[in-house]
Design an enzyme around this catalytic site. Structure first.
Site, PDB file in Angstrom:
ATOM      1  N   GLU A   1       0.789  -1.404  -0.012  1.00 21.48           N
ATOM      2  CA  GLU A   1       0.032  -0.022  -0.112  1.00 21.48           C
ATOM      3  C   GLU A   1       0.747   1.178  -0.179  1.00 21.48           C
ATOM      4  OE1 GLU A   1      -0.485  -2.681   1.965  1.00 21.48           O
ATOM      5  OE2 GLU A   1      -2.796  -2.946   1.689  1.00 21.48           O
TER       6      GLU A   1
ATOM      7  N   PHE B   1     -12.000  -7.370  13.475  1.00 23.52           N
ATOM      8  CA  PHE B   1     -10.769  -8.005  12.604  1.00 23.52           C
ATOM      9  C   PHE B   1     -10.528  -6.723  11.569  1.00 23.52           C
ATOM     10  CE2 PHE B   1      -9.071 -10.159   8.605  1.00 23.52           C
ATOM     11  CZ  PHE B   1      -8.271 -10.548   9.301  1.00 23.52           C
ATOM     12  N   GLN B   2      -9.252  -6.496  11.416  1.00 25.55           N
ATOM     13  CA  GLN B   2      -8.678  -5.391  10.585  1.00 25.55           C
ATOM     14  C   GLN B   2      -9.425  -4.284  10.640  1.00 25.55           C
ATOM     15  OE1 GLN B   2      -8.285  -7.102   6.455  1.00 25.55           O
ATOM     16  NE2 GLN B   2      -6.438  -7.834   7.045  1.00 25.55           N
TER      17      GLN B   2
ATOM     18  N   LYS C   1     -17.583  -1.141   5.136  1.00 28.23           N
ATOM     19  CA  LYS C   1     -17.836  -2.273   4.373  1.00 28.23           C
ATOM     20  C   LYS C   1     -19.378  -2.219   3.677  1.00 28.23           C
ATOM     21  CE  LYS C   1     -16.982  -7.137   3.468  1.00 28.23           C
ATOM     22  NZ  LYS C   1     -16.540  -8.107   3.929  1.00 28.23           N
TER      23      LYS C   1
ATOM     24  N   MET D   1      23.415   9.908   4.143  1.00 31.11           N
ATOM     25  CA  MET D   1      23.316  11.360   4.988  1.00 31.11           C
ATOM     26  C   MET D   1      23.403  11.104   6.412  1.00 31.11           C
ATOM     27  SD  MET D   1      22.846  14.632   4.243  1.00 31.11           S
ATOM     28  CE  MET D   1      22.275  15.060   2.864  1.00 31.11           C
TER      29      MET D   1
END
Lengths: 164, 565
Positions: free
Chosen positions: B49, B111-112, B161, B477
């Site tokens: 993602e 969940f999620q 959803k 750096m």
């Protein structure tokens, strides 16, 4: 210096999070914040008291104004306005001290809203300093708990904050 | 028209003329992805993602159109966070659509489930949680409007959803009505008149061009202003490309790794005109001593930028299209341009002296591939016409210093947040948006490895991105700071380079090349740039080369350490 801002916002879930999140993220010094419904169902009014110099105040106002849900911000500080706060104070009150406390409540034009054998709950509306003063006097009797709303403010005269 | 929430999202994207979606599916967006399937909507499936959101960001920077991202709830959404913050800091318009768990499951640690609205509140211009299908078209219309107008930025639309499956009579609103959002276009013209007086008085004026010019596509206005007034200019990191680096009045990058001339000019100027800049700490050095002799003018669309860091004497609020056009008109009508340019001569003489005293330079080392030389040859071979996408760190600074930018929107870099891992996926997105342009990613071995999975995406879509890895086998750096300020104690900056980057690229279907000798640089670059598809070139550069000049943290701009030749 302390500034009192009237912040009109959309009455939507998450708006207070947006505002309080912004305030903490930008490290502004907020003394109090009080929110509630208004004469318009879709508008919430938040009174914010901020400790800031002119430059900081400009940042507070400009950053808050950027939030999409913030409709209008009015600085009521320099204006002719009514400033009020409500406090509920639960104080120890025995048979011996009860009448003294009643006298104090009268002097402050406060109200007794609950009494039982050991305690009293006092309600006071006024400016911050007045509430501070009452709390100080009641301290000697034993304050059990205090709840304060934070300041709310309204300008005098016919023009509402949204048009100021 | 009767349709599902998922179809309504697709229809809304069509109404917004969205060409492509960058995304990654998952449980909460199954119904949404099913609608994409049905409509055959163009979609780039990345391998993470974070790759999707950086790609959308690169697409938006290169094209000027909003980037659109889709991801699922929970980890899908949280994987976007770095990319959202990256876009927010650099004011990049993105619309991010995430799935949320079903309304009945919200708030139960399902969940999620992740409160992505709460998480992204400080790093978005605005965000939404949609729990009712009827709100969907209005919210999407608002999201695109907010992302692309005023000061652009990312907007998150989190959709439960079950909303995707619910039915709606689709109607896409024509107009947006938001009581609290009225982006400024026109400001106060009187301020510009006052500015004009200051401009005529100034003996040492300096234009300071920032990313706002690239974002608002007002490079032509800035160029016109430079031509009329003969005022010299410097740029912030994000302002590169607005005016050609070859323009004699362009004295280059200011700030921590800026040019000697730009930093000295800022210190000595008497009128500093900041245009679409934020006066970031990497620009100002010690804030109290920034432009100490100057009246400061600040052009911006965002009132909250004024006086945020640097105290402003004249503020010009409004869209740069409005303010700069007006200022160009005023300059044309009121100024005696010849006299002004004549008046500028001693100041320009001084600036040119600074430039020739201390030009950007580096010392070549025998038998070693110098990173600066790689950039110079990329510049020469692409004639400053490529879209340069960088990662963060030394590769970014060398690219900024040694590539001669000619065009706006040809320099894509994570300036504000400084996000490692940005380069490759952003380059991928830029190439999707600009199929006919040469897109060159300048990255390091550290940054490449942070999102190297996107090599697979590059190969899958055969995007002809040219990936130049300045491979010093260290986190360059950070190691430079350890060398300069921590007594050479290299705490965990040695990457050891055990991974064969050529093989890594080839394993994912991108041809790889390696350059270890300086005399191979040009030939390899010629070959790589001429290839029709993607390619990765692994340049083995010294591990201890510094980016110079440098203003140490907290120092004044004129206290820069020079280095170089």
């Amino acid at each position: 210096m302390k500034h009192t801002l009237a912040v009109l916002v959309e009455n939507r879930p998450g708006v207070l999070t947006h505002i309080s999140g912004l305030i903490s993220r930008r490290a502004f010094n907020i003394e109090s914040i009080a929110a509630g419904y208004t004469e318009e169902a879709d508008t919430t009014r938040i009174t914010v008291v901020v400790e800031a110099d002119e430059i900081e105040l400009e940042q507070v106002v400009n950053q808050l104004s950027k939030l999409v849900d913030v409709i209008k911000i009015t600085d009521l500080t320099g204006m002719d306005a009514i400033h009020r706060e409500l406090a509920l104070i639960k104080v120890k009150a025995s048979v011996e001290t009860r009448s003294d406390i009643v006298d104090i409540v009268d002097i402050f034009r406060a109200k007794i809203v609950d009494v039982n054998r050991e305690t009293m709950v006092i309600e006071l509306t006024g400016e911050e300093t007045k509430i501070d003063a009452l709390c100080e006097v009641l301290h000697d009797y034993g304050i059990i708990e205090i709840v304060r709303t934070g300041k709310i403010a309204l300008s005098r005269g016919p023009i509402p904050a949204k048009e100021l | 028209m009767r349709m599902t929430g998922a179809q309504a999202v697709v229809e809304s994207l069509k109404k917004e003329s969205v060409e492509i979606i960058f995304g990654y599916p998952g449980g909460a967006v199954l119904t949404l992805y099913d609608a994409l399937y049905e409509s055959e909507y163009p979609h780039i499936l990345t391998r993470h993602e974070q790759g999707a959101i950086h790609a959308a960001d690169g697409y938006a920077r290169a094209t000027g159109k909003p980037g659109v991202v889709m991801a699922t709830s929970g980890p899908g959404a949280t994987n976007l966070v770095t990319g959202i913050a990256t876009a927010y800091m650099d004011s990049i318009p993105l619309v991010i659509i995430t799935g949320q768990v079903a309304v009945s499951l919200i708030g139960r640690d399902s969940f999620q489930e992740a409160d992505i609205r709460g998480i992204t509140t400080p790093i978005t211009k605005h965000n939404y949680l949609v729990k009712k299908v009827d709100e969907l078209p209005k919210v999407l219309k608002e999201a695109f409007h907010i992302a692309t107008t005023g000061r652009p930025g990312p907007v998150v639309v989190d959709i439960a959803k079950d909303v995707f499956a619910a039915e709606i009579d689709f109607y896409y609103p024509e107009k947006v009505e938001l009581r609290g959002y009225h982006p400024l276009y026109e400001g106060d013209e009187g301020v510009l008149e006052r500015l004009a007086v200051e401009m005529e008085k100034a003996r040492k004026p300096l234009l300071f061009v920032g990313g706002g010019v690239n974002l608002s596509d007002t490079a032509p206005e800035v160029r016109a202003l430079v031509e009329l007034t003969g005022f010299p200019l410097i740029t912030s990191l994000m302002g590169l490309g607005a005016v050609s680096d070859d323009h004699p009045l362009n004295f280059g990058l200011v700030g921590m790794h800026g040019t000697y001339a730009a930093n000295m000019a800022t210190t000595e100027c008497d009128l500093l005109i900041g245009i679409g800049v934020r006066f970031d700490d990497r620009v100002t050095g010690l804030l109290e001593q920034f432009a100490p002799k100057a009246k400061v003018v600040h052009f911006d669309i965002d009132a909250a930028e004024i006086n945020k860091n640097v105290r402003t004497d004249i503020r010009v609020l409004g869209h740069l299209k409005w303010s700069l056009s007006k200022l160009v008109d005023i300059s044309r009508d009121k100024f005696d341009c010849e006299a002004m340019q004549e008046q500028m001569r001693p100041w320009l003489g001084q600036l040119n002296e600074w430039r020739s005293e201390n030009p950007l330079s580096y010392e070549a080392r025998a038998g070693q591939v110098m990173p600066q030389a790689v950039i110079e040859i990329v510049d020469e071979l692409t004639q400053g016409d490529a879209v340069i996408v960088t990662d963060v760190g030394q590769n970014q600074m060398w690219a900024a210093q040694f590539y001669h930018f000619k065009n706006p929107r040809s320099w894509l870099t994570s300036g504000g947040l400084g996000t490692m891992g940005y380069g490759l996926p952003a380059g991928l997105g830029a190439q999707v948006g600009c199929p006919n342009k040469k897109v060159v990613v300048i990255t390091g071995d550290g940054g490449l490895m942070m999102n190297c999975q996107e090599l697979d995406t590059v190969a899958k879509f055969n995007l002809p991105v040219k990936i130049m890895v300045l491979n010093n086998q260290v986190l360059g750096m950070v190691a430079q700071w350890q060398r300069m300020f921590y007594g050479g104690r290299y705490a965990h900056t040695n990457m050891e380079g055990r991974t064969d980057l050529v093989k890594l690229a080839e394993a994912m279907g991108v041809p790889g090349m390696r350059v270890t000798q300086p005399d191979e640089v040009r030939r390899t670059l010629q070959e790589a740039l001429a290839m029709p598809g993607p390619v990765l070139v692994d340049f083995r550069i010294p591990s201890d080369e510094d980016v110079m000049p440098m203003v140490p943290g907290g120092a004044r701009l004129d206290q820069m350490v020079m280095g170089g030749k």
